[in-house]
Motif scaffolding. Structure first.
Motif, short mmCIF file in Angstrom:
data_model
loop_
_atom_site.label_atom_id
_atom_site.label_comp_id
_atom_site.label_asym_id
_atom_site.label_seq_id
_atom_site.Cartn_x
_atom_site.Cartn_y
_atom_site.Cartn_z
N ARG A 123 -6.19 64.99 37.73
CA ARG A 123 -5.51 64.08 38.67
C ARG A 123 -5.95 64.30 40.12
O ARG A 123 -6.03 63.35 40.89
N GLU A 124 -6.27 65.52 40.49
CA GLU A 124 -6.68 65.80 41.87
C GLU A 124 -7.94 65.03 42.23
O GLU A 124 -8.03 64.44 43.30
N PHE A 125 -8.93 65.01 41.35
CA PHE A 125 -10.17 64.28 41.62
C PHE A 125 -9.94 62.77 41.62
O PHE A 125 -10.53 62.04 42.39
N VAL A 147 -6.61 52.59 37.58
CA VAL A 147 -7.07 52.09 36.29
C VAL A 147 -8.17 51.04 36.49
O VAL A 147 -9.17 51.02 35.78
N PHE A 148 -8.01 50.19 37.51
CA PHE A 148 -9.03 49.19 37.81
C PHE A 148 -10.34 49.86 38.18
O PHE A 148 -11.41 49.51 37.66
N LEU A 149 -10.29 50.84 39.09
CA LEU A 149 -11.51 51.54 39.52
C LEU A 149 -12.17 52.25 38.34
O LEU A 149 -13.39 52.22 38.18
N TYR A 197 -9.53 57.75 44.78
CA TYR A 197 -8.68 56.65 45.20
C TYR A 197 -8.51 56.65 46.71
O TYR A 197 -8.56 55.60 47.36
N GLU A 198 -8.33 57.81 47.29
CA GLU A 198 -8.23 57.92 48.75
C GLU A 198 -9.52 57.46 49.42
O GLU A 198 -9.49 56.84 50.48
#
Length: 89
Positions: A9-11, A53-55, A16-17
């Protein structure tokens, strides 16, 4: 996006950021042209998960494309408009 498949989740959040930074940069460049600006989703978990999810889906479908193109595709989806995709080398 192998880190996503590994449930790291961190990556995922870092990528996302990076996408949000890309959109913020786009909006800054077009600060005097509101019709070109991209609305950022409301800051809530459902929107964040949908964007991630899109990315992920884009990157999985087009593994040879650069991540920035996934960000452009997300921008187009969120704005409901087709924006010119910058040329990446």
């Amino acid at each position: 996006m192998k880190f996503y498949e590994q449930n790291n989740r961190e990556f995922v959040v870092v990528y996302y950021e990076a996408c949000l930074a890309f959109v913020s940069g786009w909006n800054f460049i077009h600060k005097n042209n509101p019709e070109k600006r991209i609305p950022l989703g409301k800051d809530n978990e459902a929107i964040t998960n949908e964007d991630i999810v899109f990315l992920y889906g884009y990157c999985k479908s087009f593994p040879r494309n650069k991540f920035a193109l996934a960000c452009c595709a997300l921008m187009n989806m969120r704005s409901g408009k087709i924006h010119k995709v910058p040329r990446f080398t």
